[in-house]
Design an enzyme around this catalytic site. Structure first.
Site, PDB file in Angstrom:
ATOM      1  CG  HIS A   1      41.571 -34.251 -46.924  1.00  0.00           C
ATOM      2  ND1 HIS A   1      42.802 -33.487 -48.084  1.00  0.00           N
ATOM      3  CD2 HIS A   1      40.792 -34.337 -48.108  1.00  0.00           C
ATOM      4  CE1 HIS A   1      43.433 -33.900 -48.975  1.00  0.00           C
ATOM      5  NE2 HIS A   1      42.200 -34.502 -49.433  1.00  0.00           N
TER       6      HIS A   1
ATOM      7  CG  ASP B   1      46.082 -33.518 -46.160  1.00  0.00           C
ATOM      8  OD1 ASP B   1      45.566 -34.520 -45.620  1.00  0.00           O
ATOM      9  OD2 ASP B   1      45.192 -32.701 -46.557  1.00  0.00           O
TER      10      ASP B   1
ATOM     11  CB  SER C   1      42.284 -36.082 -52.218  1.00  0.00           C
ATOM     12  OG  SER C   1      42.523 -34.805 -52.116  1.00  0.00           O
TER      13      SER C   1
END
Ligand code: ARG
Length: 767
Positions: A127, A265, A700
């Site tokens: 992402h 991810d 992230s």
């Protein structure tokens, strides 16, 4: 320096894509608590194996929260804790940001990455690379959907004009350079300008004659400590490998912020530099960057209760705050911003409806935008709900009272006085909070207007000597701003921009007229004239029909060459509007600067008092600098699974987005074709796992490391029940959601044919 609640959290989430709805059951449909196997003993019920005496300590460990700076890791409490937990990596290795493993971790600007090969290969989240995928998508090849694999370096694609890889090179404490004598400057505006000047001087001295280096002055503990950080700023970044959306964003917005989870991810970039090894503009002549340190992939696999740590660049938390600040956020700020986000979300949903009359291009961009808004809406709602639940506010109050009690002790009078004034200033700020919020929503509510204001400001700043310009508008900032303009060209959509701008203007109608003089300027009517929605629509027609700001060349020309005189004479309606608003915004900035000039010493005193009251065991709020958090792989409740496993994807799959795993994957799962990537205890490939680490937006893509500092996974999300930990850390509700590196290796080997990438990681493809 006053924290800002708005945007900052989202800025990061939005930069990393995002979205989400909640599903709150922490129990999985299977997957095992992976204790009891591999000779490490224990099964979640408390058994301790003789060959791992530290297991009991790890099981007993409950992370108290803390995004620690490397320097803070020198605290003896950490060394003792790590030792008790059986960590072989010396604590000193975690105090040195220039040594392995910390130096392998890089900032991607709103996301975190890590070098994983000597050839500049960087691992991060799927992402986090959405912008790069969009940038390279064509009508025939939608990379956002299909993913991407370069089989050789020659096939890699540019990640876009704003993507950087920043490698920290040096950290210098400059607190006394920044703060000495600041309190003697009585005029608060002058005080703020002096602080800016000192920061600019430090930055300029640091960057002088060292191209490719970026120096940042960062405040910690709300102005109590200042650090100059040097980064090697690599600006040729390329896309190497990204799995398809059906793996990388499996579960999509339904599973976002939720556990159990089955999301792949991960993604890979490569950093390139000039032949001399120094950062250079993107060029086919550039060569892969050779980092001093890179992470090695763990080959043994993890299991529940294992020690893990996360090294990364968290963006923003609001923990070093008073009770009153948080109470105001709960009563007013969160509900207000949630309502605003809900309205944006509804507008975007309407645009995406099958019967809406917007074009296909707009729909594509609205989809991406909506995901970011939804992610933020979820997060703010989660923080608010979390703070209102249980004893969270009581806990906040208890800490605040401790701080105030410390300040009341003899000898601490200056702290008590500062806190009294700090409270007054916060109370004053709360009085204008709504007007301030609505003004910035309106004035910065259109990207065209933001750009036009940028050109007006740049033209004015350019009249001054470089050293005298406002930070952010100096020569050193121009390449960054130019990159932003190029990115803008690919991202902008006038229909969406107009709808969002309209929303902000219509919302402002609810304010008393005296509180919103800027609305009259925007709508183009005199003071006292009545404004209604029809007047707003008419003004928007004029603005959007008449502007030429969609043209990149025209914008770059205005950015780099315009003079105040030329802008004043401009016929472009957005430029005209920016010129008209500018004096008002400048006056507001002066007021804000004065406030910041006074506030900085007060907020620093409160933060210092909090540190003292908590015996020095407090991490500064996140500020996009390198931090360390450690804990264990841990379910919510003992006995629950800490891992999800591949076979659960079969049960979960619906054959349609977002539960539409590739057919090849479903077949491999049915055939139990795990190769060497199965966990010996689980008997199959682990997918995601959870643990009690302390992260937030910006983390992230952060590497998850084992006790030897080896890569075992990537952090990619938190659970919605835990997001209030951004304000008051709560171990009981807070877990980090991570992807297991074994899942990544399995998919790379069996499904995506990314053998070249696997080999570069030092793993021999087996399937
Ligand atoms: N919730 C994550 C965050 O804000 C973003 C996850 C992105 N994935 C998604 N499906 N939206 O940090």
């Amino acid at each position: 320096m006053k924290r800002s609640l708005f945007f900052s959290t989202l800025l990061l989430a939005a930069a990393c894509g995002g979205g989400g709805t909640k599903s709150t059951t922490p129990t999985g449909g299977g997957g095992g608590d992976v204790t009891g196997g591999g000779g490490t003993g224990g099964d979640g019920t408390g058994g301790v194996s003789a060959d791992d005496p530290a297991l009991a300590a790890r099981k007993a460990f409950a992370n108290p929260g803390g995004m620690w700076t490397p320097a803070q890791m020198a605290h003896p409490q950490h060394a003792a804790q790590l030792k008790a937990m059986g960590v072989s990596l010396p604590a000193e290795n975690l105090t040195n940001p220039l040594a392995a493993p910390l130096n392998a971790v890089v900032s991607l600007g709103g996301c975190t990455g890590s070098f994983v090969s000597p050839e500049g290969l960087v691992i991060t989240n799927h992402h986090c690379v959405q912008g790069a995928l969009q940038f390279n998508s064509t009508p025939d090849n939608n990379l956002v959907e299909n993913g991407f694999l370069a089989k050789s370096q020659a096939e890699e694609k540019a990640a876009g004009p704003t993507q950087k890889v920043s490698v920290a090179q040096a950290f210098t404490d400059i607190t006394s350079d920044m703060m000495d004598g600041i309190d003697k400057i009585a005029d608060f505006n002058k005080r703020k300008l002096e602080l800016e000047k000192r920061a600019k001087t430090a930055t300029a001295a640091c960057e002088k004659g060292r191209p490719g280096l970026r120096c940042d002055v960062k405040s910690f503990f709300n102005g109590a400590q200042w650090t100059l950080i040097e980064y090697l700023e690599i600006r040729d970044v390329r896309l190497v490998y990204v799995p398809p959306r059906s793996i990388g964003n499996y579960g999509g917005e339904i599973d976002n912020w939720a556990w159990p989870r089955h999301t792949g991810d991960w993604a890979f970039y490569r950093a390139y530099v000039g032949k001399d090894g120094a950062p250079a503009d993107p060029s086919p002549d550039n060569v892969p960057f050779q980092p001093k340190h890179w992470l090695k992939v763990d080959q043994d696999g993890t299991r529940a209760h294992d020690f893990i740590m996360i090294v990364g660049y968290p963006g923003k938390t609001n923990r070093v705050t008073t009770y009153d600040e948080v109470a105001h956020d709960v009563e007013w700020a969160y509900p207000y911003i949630i309502e605003n986000y809900q309205q944006r979300y509804d507008l975007l949903t309407a645009m995406l409806a099958p019967d809406s009359n917007v074009g296909a291009g707009t729909k594509l961009k609205a989809g991406v935008f909506k995901q970011g808004v939804q992610n933020g809406l979820e997060k703010f709602s989660g923080v608010l709900a979390g703070l209102k639940k249980g004893d969270m506010m009581a806990r906040k109050k208890a800490v605040d009272e401790k701080v105030r009690a410390w300040a009341q002790q003899p000898g601490n009078e200056e702290f008590a006085a500062a806190i009294t004034r700090y409270d007054q200033m916060n109370a004053d700020e709360q009085k204008t909070a709504r007007v301030d919020f609505d003004r910035s929503q309106a004035v910065y509510g259109s990207a065209h207007l933001r750009n036009a204001l940028l050109f007006v400001r740049m033209a004015e700043e350019r009249q001054k000597k470089d050293a005298d310009r406002k930070p952010g508008y100096q020569d050193r900032d121009v390449p960054r701003i130019e990159g932003g303009q190029k990115q803008f060209t690919r991202q902008f959509d006038a229909t969406i921009d107009r709808a969002m701008f309209r929303l902000a203007l219509v919302r402002a109608l609810a304010l008393p007229e005296a509180d919103r003089p800027w609305l009259n300027t925007i709508v183009g009517v005199k003071k006292g004239a009545k404004i209604d929605e029809a007047a707003i629509d008419k003004a928007l027609d004029t603005l959007y029909k008449g502007t030429k700001l969609e043209d990149e060349a025209a914008r770059l020309d205005l950015l780099k060459k315009a003079t105040p005189g030329k802008l004043k004479a401009s016929k472009d309606p957005f430029v005209k509007l920016a010129v008209a608003l500018w004096p008002m915004l400048k006056a507001q900035e002066k007021k804000d600067d004065a406030k910041a000039g006074e506030m900085v010493l007060l907020s620093a005193k409160y933060a210092t008092a909090m540190q003292k009251a908590l015996d020095g065991f407090l991490s500064p709020d996140a500020n996009l600098t390198l931090r360390i958090t450690y804990g264990t792989i841990k379910p919510f409740k003992p006995g629950e699974p800490a891992y999800t496993v591949a076979s659960q994807i079969l049960a979960k799959d619906k054959g349609e987005e977002p539960f539409d795993a590739p057919t090849k994957q479903l077949e491999a799962i049915k055939a139990k074709n795990w190769g060497p990537y199965a966990d010996p205890v689980l008997g199959e490939v682990p997918v995601n796992f959870i643990g009690d680490l302390d992260i937030t937006g910006g983390n992230s893509g952060s590497a998850v490391l084992d006790e030897k500092g080896q890569l075992v996974g990537l952090a990619f999300d938190g659970n919605i029940e835990g997001v209030a930990s951004d304000v008051v850390f709560n171990h009981a509700t807070t877990r980090t959601i991570m992807v297991d590196i074994r899942y990544a290796m399995w998919v790379m080997d069996l499904l995506d044919g990314a053998d070249n990438v696997l080999e570069e990681l030092g793993v021999k493809p087996a399937l």
